[in-house]
Design an enzyme around this catalytic site. Structure first.
Site, PDB file in Angstrom:
ATOM      1  N   LYS A  78     -29.783   1.812   4.566  1.00 51.91           N
ATOM      2  CA  LYS A  78     -29.784   0.395   3.578  1.00 51.91           C
ATOM      3  C   LYS A  78     -31.246   0.036   3.799  1.00 51.91           C
ATOM      4  CE  LYS A  78     -28.305  -4.266   3.752  1.00 51.91           C
ATOM      5  NZ  LYS A  78     -27.089  -5.193   4.415  1.00 51.91           N
TER       6      LYS A  78
ATOM      7  N   ASP B 206     -33.249 -10.139   2.889  1.00 53.50           N
ATOM      8  CA  ASP B 206     -31.894 -10.421   2.534  1.00 53.50           C
ATOM      9  C   ASP B 206     -31.682 -11.960   2.132  1.00 53.50           C
ATOM     10  OD1 ASP B 206     -29.344 -10.805   1.387  1.00 53.50           O
ATOM     11  OD2 ASP B 206     -28.387  -9.886   3.367  1.00 53.50           O
TER      12      ASP B 206
ATOM     13  N   LYS C 111     -28.020 -17.762   1.724  1.00 55.68           N
ATOM     14  CA  LYS C 111     -27.808 -17.770   3.113  1.00 55.68           C
ATOM     15  C   LYS C 111     -28.456 -19.098   3.471  1.00 55.68           C
ATOM     16  CE  LYS C 111     -28.146 -12.925   4.640  1.00 55.68           C
ATOM     17  NZ  LYS C 111     -26.617 -12.894   5.020  1.00 55.68           N
TER      18      LYS C 111
ATOM     19  N   ASP D 211     -33.260  -6.539   7.522  1.00 58.94           N
ATOM     20  CA  ASP D 211     -32.237  -5.844   6.842  1.00 58.94           C
ATOM     21  C   ASP D 211     -32.439  -4.403   6.202  1.00 58.94           C
ATOM     22  OD1 ASP D 211     -29.580  -6.253   6.496  1.00 58.94           O
ATOM     23  OD2 ASP D 211     -29.962  -7.197   4.416  1.00 58.94           O
TER      24      ASP D 211
ATOM     25  N   GLU E 270     -24.477  -7.381  -0.351  1.00 58.21           N
ATOM     26  CA  GLU E 270     -25.152  -6.648  -1.388  1.00 58.21           C
ATOM     27  C   GLU E 270     -25.625  -5.203  -0.746  1.00 58.21           C
ATOM     28  OE1 GLU E 270     -26.472  -8.556   1.246  1.00 58.21           O
ATOM     29  OE2 GLU E 270     -28.047  -7.170   1.893  1.00 58.21           O
TER      30      GLU E 270
ATOM     31  N   ARG F  56     -23.559  -2.901   0.726  1.00 57.37           N
ATOM     32  CA  ARG F  56     -22.632  -1.769   0.398  1.00 57.37           C
ATOM     33  C   ARG F  56     -22.816  -1.656  -1.216  1.00 57.37           C
ATOM     34  NH1 ARG F  56     -17.793  -6.283   1.649  1.00 57.37           N
ATOM     35  NH2 ARG F  56     -19.447  -6.705   2.999  1.00 57.37           N
TER      36      ARG F  56
HETATM   37  N1  BES Z   1     -27.507  -8.376   5.961  1.00 59.71           N
HETATM   38  C1  BES Z   1     -26.290  -8.857   6.083  1.00 59.71           C
HETATM   39  C2  BES Z   1     -25.598  -8.681   7.527  1.00 59.71           C
HETATM   40  C3  BES Z   1     -26.240  -9.271   8.728  1.00 59.71           C
HETATM   41  C4  BES Z   1     -26.001 -10.870   8.760  1.00 59.71           C
HETATM   42  C5  BES Z   1     -26.721  -8.696   9.592  1.00 59.71           C
HETATM   43  C6  BES Z   1     -26.324 -11.098   9.982  1.00 59.71           C
HETATM   44  C7  BES Z   1     -27.089  -9.164  10.678  1.00 59.71           C
HETATM   45  C8  BES Z   1     -27.159 -10.523  11.097  1.00 59.71           C
HETATM   46  C9  BES Z   1     -25.372  -8.543   5.000  1.00 59.71           C
HETATM   47  O1  BES Z   1     -26.058  -8.291   3.884  1.00 59.71           O
HETATM   48  C10 BES Z   1     -24.630  -9.763   4.829  1.00 59.71           C
HETATM   49  O2  BES Z   1     -25.173 -10.738   4.322  1.00 59.71           O
HETATM   50  N2  BES Z   1     -23.341  -9.656   5.083  1.00 59.71           N
HETATM   51  C11 BES Z   1     -22.386 -10.712   4.767  1.00 59.71           C
HETATM   52  C12 BES Z   1     -21.108 -10.158   4.176  1.00 59.71           C
HETATM   53  C13 BES Z   1     -20.022 -11.224   3.814  1.00 59.71           C
HETATM   54  C14 BES Z   1     -20.799 -11.903   2.551  1.00 59.71           C
HETATM   55  C15 BES Z   1     -18.982 -10.614   3.376  1.00 59.71           C
HETATM   56  C16 BES Z   1     -22.110 -11.265   6.110  1.00 59.71           C
HETATM   57  O3  BES Z   1     -21.747 -10.709   7.097  1.00 59.71           O
HETATM   58  O4  BES Z   1     -22.015 -12.610   6.373  1.00 59.71           O
HETATM   59 ZN    ZN Z   2     -27.854  -7.441   3.913  1.00 61.99          ZN
HETATM   60 MN    MN Z   3     -26.424  -9.990   2.769  1.00 61.55          MN
END
Ligand code: BES
Ligand code: ZN
Ligand code: MN
Length: 489
Positions: free
Chosen positions: A261, A266, A273, A284, A345, A347
């Site tokens: 990835k 992000d 966020k 990310d 995003e 996935r």
């Molecule tokens: N890159 C993030 C995951 C992440 C979050 C990694 C915090 C490390 C620390 C990913 O793209 C993401 O935002 N995932 C969301 C998914 C949710 C919207 C279902 C998450 O984990 O909040």
């Molecule tokens: Zn991400």
């Molecule tokens: Mn994300």
């Protein structure tokens, strides 16, 4: 760093010629047959209350009587495990930080045998201790004087030299891979763009004789990667789909495929966020960084196998052209996806990369991603989340992580976790409920990985550290390199 070995009698360690002598001591008692000068010093230090033979204890002495090296560092390891040996050696190196020693000799005393794993960790710990990020901070403190590290081998131990040699070689390759991964991850989002990641892989291709192909938006459109494109469309920064191949075996042999990835920033997109710690989302692309690092390590070690590395790289940004909640996109597989949260995003870019992987008729595909905050809640920063389509693959990934001191933990893929991804408007939704978030993300990916053996590493908790030690860790380059090596026939 220059790594060497030297064979010496462990009953004459005090005579070793170096700027510093590091003795990693295993066990709660001094091993029999150890140099009497050293034994007397250790006993005296314990008597003075300055040292104990307990894990974590270190003592640094200058011009100890009878010791040829002007600096002596004692580091107790406690148990005779690889992990405790590495920790003790690392504590000893910390004692030498910012000091004058250019050459340190190290003996691991009380171990049953020198192993390739111990020699590997010796190199990796040194690399860890000396890495300094300076690309956008040239004023960072200099790397220090330490330039040469000698691993002292016990003269009376048969096979030590051979084990040390193979461990040092592997450690140096993995260490270079980890350093590359850390550097890519640490560089800010306005430096480490998708284009930059492509250039890094191109450079690796030229230096190590790899085939590299970099696809731009047009080429990705032609492939029909509607899901990947939908994430990239909100950003002005051009996307890249990176394909690299290491050919170490005949073409007829099915390759190992690693997928990273590569979200170089992000923001969450329209599902923006919160501001706190959003800067950390430059990390990310940790999955991409780790597969690039692994590619480098493998290209240096030249195992007899074929490896393909795929990276889907873009930014996830909000804009007037950005993907919106409720939008439905068509993935390269043909499956339609309803976007319920634009922050899920990772996935969306990985699913198209997994479909692309089918063309290689792979022996196995492992994707690596900083995928979910839920995985950080589940496993913290100690173990990466690991998913596998079969037990044998799970065991191989697990063993690779343990051997590399880069551990992972298997997570479940029960079909019940799929429930939440149902929607009235597409074949699948990109998020389920909050519960079991790392697992539902894996379940989403699994729908695109039906045509091969598949593993998935959620490295959201392990790819970087926050706080004062903020920075990329280079994980899971160690795990992945060991895994790839284990797949050689
Ligand atoms: N890159 C993030 C995951 C992440 C979050 C990694 C915090 C490390 C620390 C990913 O793209 C993401 O935002 N995932 C969301 C998914 C949710 C919207 C279902 C998450 O984990 O909040
Ligand atoms: Zn991400
Ligand atoms: Mn994300």
């Amino acid at each position: 760093m220059d790594f060497r070995t030297q064979i010496a009698s462990f009953d004459a360690l005090a005579g070793i010629n170096a700027d510093a002598l590091i003795l990693v001591l295993v066990g709660e008692e001094l091993p029999a047959g150890i140099d009497p000068v050293v034994a007397a010093l250790v006993k005296d230090a314990i008597k003075l209350g300055d040292f104990e033979l307990k894990a974590g204890k270190v003592l640094s002495l200058q011009r100890a009587e009878g010791v040829k090296a002007p600096r002596l560092v004692l580091a107790a390891a406690g148990k005779a495990t690889l992990k405790s040996a590495r920790a003790a050696f690392q504590a000893a190196l910390a004692q030498l930080k910012g000091r004058g020693a250019a050459h340190a000799a190290t003996a691991f005393v009380g171990f049953e045998a020198m192993t390739d794993s111990l020699a590997e960790q010796f190199v990796l710990a040194a690399g860890d201790a000396t890495y300094v990020y300076r690309h956008t901070k040239p004023s960072a403190p200099a790397e220090g004087k330490l330039q040469k590290l000698t691993l002292v081998l016990n003269k009376s131990e048969e096979g030590a030299a051979k084990a040390a040699k193979s461990g040092l070689t592997r450690g140096q390759a993995i260490g270079a891979g980890i350093e590359l991964a850390r550097e890519c991850a640490n560089r800010p989002g306005n430096y480490a763009t998708p284009t930059y990641l492509g250039e890094q892989v191109k450079a690796l291709g030229s230096s190590h004789g790899l085939k590299v192909e970099i696809l731009d938006r047009k080429a990705v459109e032609k492939l029909g990667m509607g899901s990947f494109l939908s994430v990239a469309q909100g950003s002005d920064e051009p996307l890249r789909f990176i394909v690299a191949r290491y050919d170490g075996a005949p073409k007829t042999q099915a390759p190992v495929v690693l997928v990273g990835k590569g979200i170089t920033f992000d923001s969450g997109g329209i599902s923006l966020k919160p501001g706190a710690e959003m800067d950390e989302m430059k990390f990310d692309m940790g999955g991409a960084a780790s597969v690039i690092g692994t590619l480098r390590a493998v290209a240096e070690l030249k195992p007899k196998l074929n490896l393909v590395v795929l990276i889907a790289a873009c930014e996830n940004m909000p804009s007037g052209r950005a993907l919106k909640p409720g939008d439905v996109v068509t993935s390269m597989s043909g499956q339609t996806i309803e976007i319920l949260n634009t922050d899920a995003e990772g996935r969306l870019v990985l699913c198209d990369a997994l479909t692309y992987a089918e063309r290689f008729k792979p022996a196995v595909v492992v994707d690596v991603a900083t995928l979910t905050g839920a995985c950080v809640i589940a496993l913290g920063g100690v173990r990466s989340g690991m998913y596998a389509s079969d037990d044998e693959l799970a065991a191989a990934l697990s063993a690779a992580g343990d051997a590399a001191l880069d551990p992972c933990w298997r997570m479940p893929l029960d079909e019940e976790y799929d429930e939440g991804l149902k929607t009235n408007f597409a074949d699948v939704a990109n998020v389920g409920s909050r519960a079991g978030g790392s697992i539902t993300a894996a379940k989403f990916l699994q729908r695109f990985a039906g045509k091969f053996r598949w593993g998935h590493l959620d490295i959201a908790g392990t790819a970087w550290k926050g706080g004062a030690a903020k920075g990329g860790t280079g994980r899971p380059v160690g795990l992945l390199t060991h895994f790839v090596l284990s797949q050689a026939k």
